[in-house]
Design a protein around this motif. Structure first.
Motif, mmCIF file in Angstrom:
data_model
loop_
_atom_site.group_PDB
_atom_site.id
_atom_site.type_symbol
_atom_site.label_atom_id
_atom_site.label_comp_id
_atom_site.label_asym_id
_atom_site.label_seq_id
_atom_site.Cartn_x
_atom_site.Cartn_y
_atom_site.Cartn_z
ATOM 1 N N HIS A 179 0.804 -1.222 0.000
ATOM 2 C CA HIS A 179 0.000 0.000 0.000
ATOM 3 C C HIS A 179 0.841 1.277 0.000
ATOM 4 O O HIS A 179 0.290 2.378 -0.025
ATOM 5 C CB HIS A 179 -0.962 0.021 1.198
ATOM 6 N N PHE A 180 2.171 1.160 0.052
ATOM 7 C CA PHE A 180 2.979 2.377 0.024
ATOM 8 C C PHE A 180 4.216 2.220 -0.866
ATOM 9 O O PHE A 180 5.134 3.024 -0.808
ATOM 10 C CB PHE A 180 3.408 2.795 1.432
ATOM 11 N N ARG A 181 4.248 1.184 -1.702
ATOM 12 C CA ARG A 181 5.444 0.902 -2.502
ATOM 13 C C ARG A 181 5.796 2.071 -3.431
ATOM 14 O O ARG A 181 6.946 2.518 -3.474
ATOM 15 C CB ARG A 181 5.217 -0.376 -3.313
ATOM 16 N N ASP A 182 4.816 2.582 -4.185
ATOM 17 C CA ASP A 182 5.094 3.690 -5.110
ATOM 18 C C ASP A 182 5.578 4.920 -4.359
ATOM 19 O O ASP A 182 6.548 5.570 -4.767
ATOM 20 C CB ASP A 182 3.829 4.041 -5.909
ATOM 21 N N ALA A 183 4.891 5.232 -3.275
ATOM 22 C CA ALA A 183 5.266 6.415 -2.507
ATOM 23 C C ALA A 183 6.670 6.266 -1.921
ATOM 24 O O ALA A 183 7.447 7.229 -1.884
ATOM 25 C CB ALA A 183 4.255 6.651 -1.401
ATOM 26 N N PHE A 184 7.012 5.061 -1.491
ATOM 27 C CA PHE A 184 8.340 4.812 -0.926
ATOM 28 C C PHE A 184 9.427 5.044 -1.964
ATOM 29 O O PHE A 184 10.462 5.663 -1.687
ATOM 30 C CB PHE A 184 8.398 3.379 -0.383
ATOM 31 N N MET A 185 9.185 4.586 -3.189
ATOM 32 C CA MET A 185 10.172 4.786 -4.253
ATOM 33 C C MET A 185 10.336 6.269 -4.573
ATOM 34 O O MET A 185 11.448 6.747 -4.836
ATOM 35 C CB MET A 185 9.764 4.008 -5.503
ATOM 36 N N HIS A 186 9.246 7.020 -4.544
ATOM 37 C CA HIS A 186 9.337 8.460 -4.771
ATOM 38 C C HIS A 186 10.161 9.115 -3.671
ATOM 39 O O HIS A 186 10.962 10.022 -3.928
ATOM 40 C CB HIS A 186 7.933 9.074 -4.831
ATOM 41 N N LYS A 187 9.955 8.693 -2.424
ATOM 42 C CA LYS A 187 10.703 9.261 -1.309
ATOM 43 C C LYS A 187 12.211 8.997 -1.474
ATOM 44 O O LYS A 187 13.040 9.856 -1.174
ATOM 45 C CB LYS A 187 10.210 8.657 0.004
ATOM 46 N N ILE A 188 12.572 7.788 -1.935
ATOM 47 C CA ILE A 188 13.979 7.479 -2.161
ATOM 48 C C ILE A 188 14.566 8.420 -3.210
ATOM 49 O O ILE A 188 15.665 8.965 -3.044
ATOM 50 C CB ILE A 188 14.147 6.010 -2.602
ATOM 51 N N CYS A 189 13.810 8.658 -4.284
ATOM 52 C CA CYS A 189 14.295 9.544 -5.342
ATOM 53 C C CYS A 189 14.437 10.976 -4.838
ATOM 54 O O CYS A 189 15.361 11.700 -5.227
ATOM 55 C CB CYS A 189 13.343 9.511 -6.532
ATOM 56 N N MET A 190 13.533 11.412 -3.965
ATOM 57 C CA MET A 190 13.625 12.763 -3.422
ATOM 58 C C MET A 190 14.927 12.956 -2.659
ATOM 59 O O MET A 190 15.553 14.017 -2.715
ATOM 60 C CB MET A 190 12.442 13.043 -2.490
ATOM 61 N N GLY A 191 15.355 11.928 -1.932
ATOM 62 C CA GLY A 191 16.534 12.067 -1.101
ATOM 63 C C GLY A 191 17.837 11.868 -1.848
ATOM 64 O O GLY A 191 18.875 12.379 -1.427
ATOM 65 N N ALA A 192 17.796 11.139 -2.973
ATOM 66 C CA ALA A 192 19.040 10.745 -3.636
ATOM 67 C C ALA A 192 19.297 11.455 -4.953
ATOM 68 O O ALA A 192 20.375 11.316 -5.529
ATOM 69 C CB ALA A 192 19.026 9.240 -3.875
ATOM 70 N N ASP A 194 18.185 14.987 -7.804
ATOM 71 C CA ASP A 194 17.635 16.332 -7.940
ATOM 72 C C ASP A 194 16.350 16.333 -8.758
ATOM 73 O O ASP A 194 15.893 17.377 -9.215
ATOM 74 C CB ASP A 194 18.661 17.260 -8.602
ATOM 75 N N LEU A 195 15.771 15.163 -8.950
ATOM 76 C CA LEU A 195 14.546 15.068 -9.734
ATOM 77 C C LEU A 195 13.371 15.650 -8.948
ATOM 78 O O LEU A 195 13.311 15.573 -7.721
ATOM 79 C CB LEU A 195 14.258 13.610 -10.085
ATOM 80 N N ASP A 196 12.425 16.216 -9.678
ATOM 81 C CA ASP A 196 11.190 16.704 -9.080
ATOM 82 C C ASP A 196 10.190 15.555 -9.076
ATOM 83 O O ASP A 196 9.766 15.092 -10.139
ATOM 84 C CB ASP A 196 10.653 17.885 -9.890
ATOM 85 N N VAL A 197 9.836 15.056 -7.910
ATOM 86 C CA VAL A 197 8.953 13.899 -7.813
ATOM 87 C C VAL A 197 7.780 14.225 -6.900
ATOM 88 O O VAL A 197 7.811 15.177 -6.112
ATOM 89 C CB VAL A 197 9.694 12.650 -7.271
ATOM 90 N N GLN A 198 6.742 13.400 -7.000
ATOM 91 C CA GLN A 198 5.568 13.569 -6.153
ATOM 92 C C GLN A 198 5.883 13.184 -4.709
ATOM 93 O O GLN A 198 6.572 12.201 -4.457
ATOM 94 C CB GLN A 198 4.420 12.692 -6.646
ATOM 95 N N ASP A 199 5.342 13.949 -3.791
ATOM 96 C CA ASP A 199 5.410 13.579 -2.383
ATOM 97 C C ASP A 199 4.098 12.897 -2.013
ATOM 98 O O ASP A 199 3.158 12.820 -2.821
ATOM 99 C CB ASP A 199 5.644 14.812 -1.523
ATOM 100 N N TYR A 200 4.023 12.399 -0.793
ATOM 101 C CA TYR A 200 2.780 11.763 -0.365
ATOM 102 C C TYR A 200 2.652 11.887 1.140
ATOM 103 O O TYR A 200 3.609 12.159 1.860
ATOM 104 C CB TYR A 200 2.746 10.299 -0.784
ATOM 105 N N GLN A 201 1.409 11.712 1.601
ATOM 106 C CA GLN A 201 1.128 11.693 3.026
ATOM 107 C C GLN A 201 0.010 10.683 3.261
ATOM 108 O O GLN A 201 -1.096 10.853 2.751
ATOM 109 C CB GLN A 201 0.675 13.078 3.505
ATOM 110 N N PRO A 202 0.263 9.597 3.990
ATOM 111 C CA PRO A 202 -0.819 8.657 4.280
ATOM 112 C C PRO A 202 -1.845 9.299 5.204
ATOM 113 O O PRO A 202 -1.505 10.120 6.072
ATOM 114 C CB PRO A 202 -0.109 7.472 4.941
#
Length: 220
Positions: A179-192, A194-202
């Motif tokens: 239920h959070f796999r996509d959001a988790f991958m986006h979070k990894i990209c945000m930290g690693a 300079d790409l602009d990616v979607q954030d999320y909040q459960p």
């Protein structure tokens, strides 16, 4: 004037129950109220969700709308309807139509403080995940309903404080699994990167006072 009210999420019309005495609540409910008078137009609708015996460490969203807008067989955006295919993803179903319904959104942060409280448009959102029992929503701020934006910083990691739309996502292909796999991958990209990616909040979502599950709030 006379106060007319509902407890099922419906818009309170002039034939709704008349408020004469305190309303007893023993389960979570949405109360919507409007003042009617013989000499004036009806007032704005006041909408409040009252949570009874509910507890959460996540933010909470309450969506309210006339139940038929969601569940009427012919016009409800959440149901199959008369023209749906018999096999998944049920093309032709009501939830595949480009329909928007009037509704109301309340957002409570982790400290249970109400941060958003306004009328808005509701649409079913996503692709094949529309066939899941728990469907995603797009919530639209529009002058047709009220304020033209949601003015709140939904995502602490991004300095964005105003949104025209937000998505309440059912996790897509990851629905009913992690239920959070996509959001988790986006979070990894945000930290690693300079790409602009979607954030999320459960968040926990309630519809007309009924618990509807965990959703991911996403930028739209």
């Amino acid at each position: 004037g006379q106060i007319r009210f509902t407890t099922d999420g419906s818009f309170p019309k002039d034939n709704a129950p008349l408020y004469l005495s305190p309303i007893l609540l023993d389960t979570t409910k949405v109360i919507r109220a409007r003042v009617y008078s013989a000499s004036t137009l009806g007032s704005d609708v006041l909408t409040n969700t009252y949570f009874i015996n509910e507890s959460s460490t996540l933010p909470v969203i309450s969506l309210s709308t006339t139940p038929g807008n969601l569940f009427d067989w012919f016009t409800g955006i959440y149901v199959m309807g008369p023209d749906a295919d018999t096999i998944s993803p049920y093309f032709g179903a009501n939830f595949w139509q480009d329909w928007e319904i009037p509704g109301h959104i309340e957002y409570f942060d982790k400290q249970k403080i109400q941060r958003v409280d306004q009328d808005a448009g509701l649409e079913i959102f996503g692709n094949y995940s529309r066939s899941n029992p728990q469907k995603s929503f797009k919530v639209v701020a529009s002058g047709r309903y009220g304020p033209g934006s949601f003015d709140y910083q939904f995502f602490p990691d991004k300095n964005i404080t105003s949104f025209k739309q937000i998505a309440l996502r059912n996790a897509g292909n990851d629905w009913n699994v992690l239920h959070f796999r996509d959001a988790f991958m986006h979070k990894i990209c945000m930290g690693a990167t300079d790409l602009d990616v979607q954030d999320y909040q459960p968040a926990l979502v309630f519809i007309n006072g009924e618990y509807w599950g965990v959703y991911n709030i996403r930028e739209k």
